[in-house]
Every structure is written in structure tokens, then in C-alpha cells.
Write an enzyme that holds these catalytic residues in place. Structure first.
Site, mmCIF file in Angstrom:
data_model
loop_
_atom_site.group_PDB
_atom_site.id
_atom_site.type_symbol
_atom_site.label_atom_id
_atom_site.label_comp_id
_atom_site.label_asym_id
_atom_site.label_seq_id
_atom_site.Cartn_x
_atom_site.Cartn_y
_atom_site.Cartn_z
ATOM 1 N N GLU A 35 0.729 -1.502 -0.375
ATOM 2 C CA GLU A 35 0.185 0.309 0.339
ATOM 3 C C GLU A 35 0.422 1.264 0.567
ATOM 4 O OE1 GLU A 35 -2.877 -0.547 -1.323
ATOM 5 O OE2 GLU A 35 -3.632 -1.686 0.218
ATOM 6 N N ALA A 127 -14.650 1.329 -1.307
ATOM 7 C CA ALA A 127 -14.890 0.709 0.172
ATOM 8 C C ALA A 127 -13.311 0.289 -1.003
ATOM 9 C CB ALA A 127 -15.349 -0.818 -0.246
ATOM 10 N N GLY A 128 -12.089 1.138 -1.551
ATOM 11 C CA GLY A 128 -11.474 0.636 -1.310
ATOM 12 C C GLY A 128 -10.894 0.101 -2.709
ATOM 13 N N LEU A 129 -12.064 -0.669 -3.557
ATOM 14 C CA LEU A 129 -11.866 -1.700 -3.864
ATOM 15 C C LEU A 129 -11.283 -1.175 -5.963
ATOM 16 C CD1 LEU A 129 -14.158 -3.796 -3.201
ATOM 17 C CD2 LEU A 129 -12.004 -4.059 -2.426
ATOM 18 N N SER A 131 -13.532 0.986 -7.741
ATOM 19 C CA SER A 131 -14.083 0.845 -8.711
ATOM 20 C C SER A 131 -14.189 2.493 -9.783
ATOM 21 C CB SER A 131 -15.739 1.601 -8.331
ATOM 22 O OG SER A 131 -15.505 3.401 -7.450
ATOM 23 N N SER A 132 -12.865 3.241 -9.611
ATOM 24 C CA SER A 132 -12.859 4.195 -10.653
ATOM 25 C C SER A 132 -11.878 3.947 -12.010
ATOM 26 C CB SER A 132 -11.734 5.528 -10.024
ATOM 27 O OG SER A 132 -10.918 5.142 -9.132
ATOM 28 N N ASP A 176 -3.988 -0.511 -9.927
ATOM 29 C CA ASP A 176 -4.789 -0.108 -9.975
ATOM 30 C C ASP A 176 -5.662 -0.535 -11.682
ATOM 31 O OD1 ASP A 176 -4.821 0.398 -6.858
ATOM 32 O OD2 ASP A 176 -6.261 2.099 -7.282
ATOM 33 N N TYR A 228 -4.558 11.921 0.987
ATOM 34 C CA TYR A 228 -3.429 11.134 0.245
ATOM 35 C C TYR A 228 -1.924 11.985 -0.451
ATOM 36 C CZ TYR A 228 -2.749 7.592 -3.492
ATOM 37 O OH TYR A 228 -2.514 6.379 -3.947
#
Length: 386
Positions: A35, A127-129, A131-132, A176, A228
Site C-alpha cells: 500500500e 470501499a478501496g476496491l 471502482s474508478s 489499480d 493522500y
């Protein structure tokens, strides 16, 4: 995939009045470990998940892009010739930004036709998955196909990253989009974020009787806000003071010198990245040599580092991790950029239901909102569906 794919085609036809040219999809991703290492040119180990964004695309006879979706009422529209980051805003900046970024990577957009796009998604938002990145990757693959631009998948990942950095304003790394475009079933993507060399690593979860449980805290986050960006700035300052191009170039044995040269906060940010890079390498080696049942302590150490050194966890994430470890999880950690989102727990299949009950009870006891828990499996990356 058939249900959402057919629904997207039908919704496209109803909205735009004609049949789409085709349907494309791209997955969200979970980061198993690694991360905030990606923009430091380090190592990451994400995998694409079996929750996808799906789009239908049709060709127009002009140079106009129109974007609609199941999650926004408006139909956004812009001429290809007018694509600039300053002209984009809202959620449509993600797909429009991809089209703009294709031109920045040398794609000749002068003669390409306009398109209509309708997007639907089952990737949880916030959710940190990622999607973007699922949106960006699906749009990138679709436009690359219909505009016949000839970009390979690593370049499409760079295009998606540029769109997110410049059109959306989120200073994210390459991980990502790489996971969404390069993912393989039952495998993770071991990515060197400097060279962009990617290697598919067998996870072996199912064979070991393990599941990966997502614990979505419901605490929303946004990468375009300050937390961030300030972490990234600390990393860049640490690299500058240490005299290296990126924190990737430091190793664990450089940390004593770093502690002498850096203020305490910057040092702790640097320590997280340097040790997290090593944890990624150790996780890949452990998966190969011992299998997934042996990676738990690496996951746990990653969470402690993000909580204490990088300071991007929140109480809900910490509670999710603590509850998972107390209820049979082999390892658990927050995943994603932080400040909310989800935690992951690697857990024996027969213990999943017990953990889900324990998570609900722990959140209620602490007065937190109801979390959402679900298992995911590693899936293939972006693809043309029809």
C-alpha cells in the site's frame, strides 16, 4: 456476467435509441499487500476481483462523446476536440479523462468517430476496491478497440493513471489500472511499478480452503482530498533528502540513516514504504515456497505499519482487523488508499460466517455504522464481452 451485460445493452438501447456496437467489462481490485508503494516506484501485489464494471458502447457519426450510467441521472456530453482536464468535472471526468489521455499518449483522435457509452457497475464505491480504475479500464479497452488505436494493456494502464491524475486530480499510482487490465483468474499481479514488469502469481486460496473476506466499513474516502496528497508529498520529500529518485531505491538497512536525517513524521512515512516494499517481496516468495497459509504475519505487519507509521487507518478499520484476527483469520489488513474503505481478512472457508457475525456485533457494540462483508475471488482482467 450475463445479467448485468444484458441489462447494460438494454439500458443503452432504451436511452440512446439504437443497439450498441459491443459490451466491455473490467474488474475492481483488491490489494493483497503493498500500500502506497506504487507511486514510490515500488512493488505491489493486487488481484482483480469478481465484481465488475460493464459498459455498452455505440458509434456516433460526429465527434461527440456522450456518457450515461446507472448511478448518475445526467447524460454528460463533450466534443472530442474540446477534451481538456479543465473542461471535465464530476464522475464523467473518469471516462472523458481516458479519452483525453489517449491523445496524450499519441493516439490520433482527429479522425475518430464519436461514441455513446452507458456504464453499470457492481464494484462497491468508496470501499478501496478501485471502482474508478474499473471504469477507466473498461473505457480504455473499449475506445482502444473501436478507435483502433493499437495500445497494449500496460499502456492502457498508464492512460488510466494519467486520466485519474490530471482529469480527476487524484495523485494515484499505476497499481489499480494494472490489476484491472492484467488480472488473471485465481492469481495476483506482482507488479514492479518502476519498470511496469508484471508477473502472474498463483494464489492457491481455494486449494488451501481459504477465502478472502472484504469488510467494507462504510466510511467513505476520496483520493482527491488532502490526506493522500500529503502522504505522497512526505514520500517525495523523504526521497529528496535521502538523495534517491524514489523510495523504491531505499532498503531496510538504510532506515537508521533516514532516521538521523528526517523529521519524525517524514521518517515514519518513509519507514512504512520501505518496509512495505520488503513485505511485498516476502509475500511473493512465501506464496511460492509455502503457500497462502503462511502469509498472515506479513498482512498483519502491513496493517500495523499503515496504522502507526503512515497513519491512514481509522477506528473502524482497526476494529475490523482486530475482530478478524480474534475470530480465525490467518491475516488481516486494511486495503486501499486509507482514511476509510475496506479491510481484508484471509480466513478458512468454514470460519467465514462466524467472522461475519462477529464483525456485525463488534461494530454495533462500538456504535459504528453497519459494515458490509462479502467474499471475493481473483478474476480475469478487462475483456470485450460481446
Amino acid at each position: 456476467m450475463s445479467d448485468i451485460r444484458d441489462d447494460v445493452k438494454a439500458d443503452f438501447t432504451e436511452l440512446f435509441g439504437y443497439e450498441p456496437e459491443g459490451v466491455w467489462s473490467a474488474p475492481g481490485r483488491v490489494n493483497l499487500i503493498g500500500e502506497h508503494t506504487d507511486y514510490n516506484e515500488g512493488f505491489v501485489l493486487p488481484f482483480a476481483i469478481n465484481k465488475r464494471t460493464v459498459l455498452a458502447l455505440g458509434i456516433r457519426d460526429d465527434g461527440v462523446l456522450r456518457i450515461a450510467s446507472s448511478f448518475a441521472d445526467e447524460v454528460a456530453e463533450i466534443a472530442i476536440a474540446d477534451l481538456t482536464p479543465s473542461a471535465l468535472s464530476g464522475w464523467s471526468a473518469y471516462p472523458f479523462g481516458v479519452a483525453w489521455a489517449m491523445g496524450q499518449f499519441g493516439g490520433d483522435l482527429a479522425g475518430v468517430p464519436g461514441v455513446d457509452i452507458y456504464i453499470d457497475s457492481v464494484v462497491p464505491v468508496g470501499a478501496g476496491l478501485s471502482s474508478s480504475a474499473a471504469i477507466e479500464s473498461a473505457v480504455a479497452l473499449a475506445l482502444n478497440d473501436v478507435w483502433q488505436l493499437g495500445f497494449d494493456r500496460p499502456t492502457l494502464a498508464k492512460i488510466g493513471q494519467l486520466a485519474e491524475n490530471k482529469a480527476v486530480g487524484a495523485p494515484t499510482g499505476i497499481m489499480d489500472q494494472s490489476a484491472s487490465l492484467l488480472g488473471k483468474r485465481d492469481s495476483a499481479v506482482f507488479l514492479d511499478c518502476r519498470s511496469l514488469d508484471a508477473e502472474v502469481i498463483d494464489l492457491g486460496f481455494a486449494a488451501a480452503g481459504l477465502e478472502l473476506l472484504i469488510i467494507d466499513t462504510g466510511v467513505s474516502h476520496s483520493h482527491s482530498t488532502g490526506g493522500y496528497a500529503s502522504r505522497r508529498a512526505s514520500c517525495e520529500e523523504g526521497a529528496r533528502v535521502m538523495g534517491v529518485p524514489a523510495l523504491r531505491d531505499l532498503h531496510v538497512d538504510d532506515l537508521p540513516r533516514a532516521q538521523e536525517l528526517l523529521d519524525d513524521e517524514t521518517f515514519r512515512r518513509v519507514r512504512h514504504v520501505v518496509t512495505e516494499d520488503q513485505r511485498v517481496l516476502d509475500t511473493v516468495r512465501t506464496l511460492r515456497e509455502q503457500g497462502p497459509t503462511a502469509i498472515g504475519e506479513l498482512m498483519d505487519a502491513s496493517h500495523r505499519s499503515m496504522r502507526d507509521d503512515f497513519e491512514i487507518s481509522v477506528p473502524e478499520l482497526d476494529l475490523a482487523v482486530e475482530t478478524a484476527l480474534a475470530n480465525g483469520a490467518i491475516g488481516a489488513r486494511m486495503t486501499g488508499g486509507g482514511f476509510g474503505g475496506a479491510a481484508i481478512a484471509l480466513i478458512p472457508s468454514d470460519a467465514v460466517s462466524r467472522l461475519q457475525v462477529a464483525i456485525d456485533g463488534a461494530f454495533a457494540e462500538h456504535g459504528f455504522g453497519q459494515p458490509v462483508t462479502f467474499t471475493v475471488s481473483a478474476a480475469d482482467g478487462a475483456v470485450r464481452e460481446s
